[in-house]
Design an enzyme around this catalytic site. Structure first.
Site, short mmCIF file in Angstrom:
data_model
loop_
_atom_site.label_atom_id
_atom_site.label_comp_id
_atom_site.label_asym_id
_atom_site.label_seq_id
_atom_site.Cartn_x
_atom_site.Cartn_y
_atom_site.Cartn_z
N LYS A 192 0.82 -1.22 0.00
CA LYS A 192 0.00 0.00 0.00
C LYS A 192 0.85 1.27 0.00
CE LYS A 192 -4.18 -1.74 2.25
NZ LYS A 192 -5.14 -1.45 3.35
N ALA B 283 -3.58 0.94 9.58
CA ALA B 283 -5.03 1.02 9.70
C ALA B 283 -5.44 2.19 10.60
CB ALA B 283 -5.57 -0.29 10.26
P1 ATR Z 1 -1.71 -2.33 10.07
O1 ATR Z 1 -1.22 -1.65 8.84
O2 ATR Z 1 -2.64 -3.48 9.79
O3 ATR Z 1 -2.27 -1.39 11.08
P2 ATR Z 1 0.84 -2.47 11.41
O4 ATR Z 1 1.23 -1.21 10.77
O5 ATR Z 1 1.82 -3.55 11.51
O6 ATR Z 1 -0.43 -3.08 10.67
O7 ATR Z 1 0.23 -2.14 12.86
C1 ATR Z 1 -0.20 -3.11 13.72
C2 ATR Z 1 -0.68 -2.48 15.02
O8 ATR Z 1 -0.94 -3.52 15.97
C3 ATR Z 1 0.36 -1.57 15.66
O9 ATR Z 1 -0.31 -0.57 16.38
C4 ATR Z 1 1.08 -2.54 16.60
O10 ATR Z 1 1.75 -1.95 17.67
P3 ATR Z 1 3.33 -1.60 17.52
O11 ATR Z 1 3.39 -0.34 16.73
O12 ATR Z 1 3.80 -1.45 18.91
O13 ATR Z 1 3.95 -2.77 16.81
C5 ATR Z 1 -0.11 -3.33 17.10
N1 ATR Z 1 0.31 -4.61 17.68
C6 ATR Z 1 0.64 -5.73 17.01
N2 ATR Z 1 0.97 -6.72 17.88
C7 ATR Z 1 0.85 -6.19 19.14
C8 ATR Z 1 1.04 -6.69 20.47
N3 ATR Z 1 1.41 -7.96 20.69
N4 ATR Z 1 0.83 -5.84 21.52
C9 ATR Z 1 0.43 -4.55 21.30
N5 ATR Z 1 0.24 -4.03 20.07
C10 ATR Z 1 0.44 -4.82 19.00
#
Ligand code: ATR
Length: 276
Positions: free
Chosen positions: A69, A136
């Site tokens: 994207k 997102a």
């Molecule tokens: P997307 O584009 O689908 O939003 P992304 O950019 O990878 O995917 O974002 C994923 C979100 O889920 C982020 O806010 C991430 O937090 P971090 O920025 O700290 O990585 C959050 N997320 C994913 N796994 C997590 C976990 N185990 N605990 C807390 N937040 C998590």
């Protein structure tokens, strides 16, 4: 190939799991439209070449999914304001002059899902809590601000990503610590989970939800399962809830209308088809 039959596609690296082809084929059948919408897997290094070639093959546009994207936005020749602020494109229109026009309809999908799922809810009545600061989240924040939400408490495990979004979206965003975000639920009018937490097979969302009060609208962009633990708890408390599958359906509407010439409806039937 007959050039009068529109061709479109979804581009990513694991498009076999994408629900978009099923959705587009359902709508084409529903409205008796001729066209093809296919999944195409393409590696990053070949994305630009693919995007330049597809129009020559008769494609009128594509949806772009993970992980392309952001790069798709860079490649595009013309970018809508909403795609620019989100920093990513999910809908590309191949113009007849050869230019690639990039849009991002995720925020539109998010808003339309809420409008359909909670038509009488007043989003301007108080602050929102947004969990997560990934791709997102940007679309969700842009949408909430456009809907007139007066303030957003934004929380992310990795704080600096939330700080970055504050810089992008400005003073209506207040960054709050991930470990204490539960304290902000009591004063919130809306709660949105934009993280992947709670998705089937992933880590559960462990934010303490005791502060939730009846009347706060709770929504989750996760839709597998449809009723996430967050939504289940919210419903028990007496909160109106909106599940996440409608965002996926509504974000596809502008592309479908553009490419196949008919504005599709997001009905209960199409929801069931996608969830099956
Ligand atoms: P997307 O584009 O689908 O939003 P992304 O950019 O990878 O995917 O974002 C994923 C979100 O889920 C982020 O806010 C991430 O937090 P971090 O920025 O700290 O990585 C959050 N997320 C994913 N796994 C997590 C976990 N185990 N605990 C807390 N937040 C998590």
């Amino acid at each position: 190939m007959n050039a009068s039959i529109p061709l479109a596609a979804v581009l990513g690296t694991s498009t076999e799991v994408s629900k978009s082809p099923r959705l587009f084929q359902y709508w084409m059948r529903e409205y008796g439209l001729l066209g093809h919408y296919i999944p195409i897997n393409v590696e990053k290094a070949r994305l630009e070449q693919t995007l330049r070639t597809l129009p020559e093959l008769g494609f009128v546009g594509v949806n772009v999914t993970v992980p392309h994207k952001e790069l798709a936005l860079e490649i595009a020749d013309i970018v809508t304001d909403r795609a620019a602020i989100i920093g990513a494109a999910n809908t590309l229109i191949f113009r007849t002059d050869g230019k690639i026009h990039a849009d991002n309809t995720d925020g539109y999908g998010f808003t339309q899902n809420l409008v359909q799922g909670a038509p009488d809810f007043d989003f301007t009545a108080g602050p929102a809590v947004v969990l997560g600061a990934g791709g997102a989240s940007r679309a969700v924040i842009a949408a909430l601000l456009e809907m007139g939400v007066p303030k957003i408490f934004l929380s992310n495990r990795t704080r600096h990503r939330a700080e970055t979004l504050r810089t992008v979206f400005g003073a209506r965003i207040e960054v709050v610590e991930w470990v204490t975000v539960g304290n902000f639920l009591e004063q919130s009018n809306v709660v949105v989970n934009t993280t992947s937490l709670g998705m089937k097979g992933k880590t559960p969302l462990r934010v303490p939800l005791d502060g939730l009060r009846p009347g706060t609208l709770v929504t989750d962009i996760v839709y597998t399962p449809l009723e996430t633990d967050l939504l289940k708890t919210a419903r028990q408390v007496g909160c109106p809830t909106v599940d996440g599958v409608g965002m996926l359906l509504h974000q596809a509407v502008p592309g479908f209308e553009r490419w196949f010439g008919h504005r599709p409806e997001v009905t209960e039937d199409v929801r069931q088809v996608i969830l099956a």
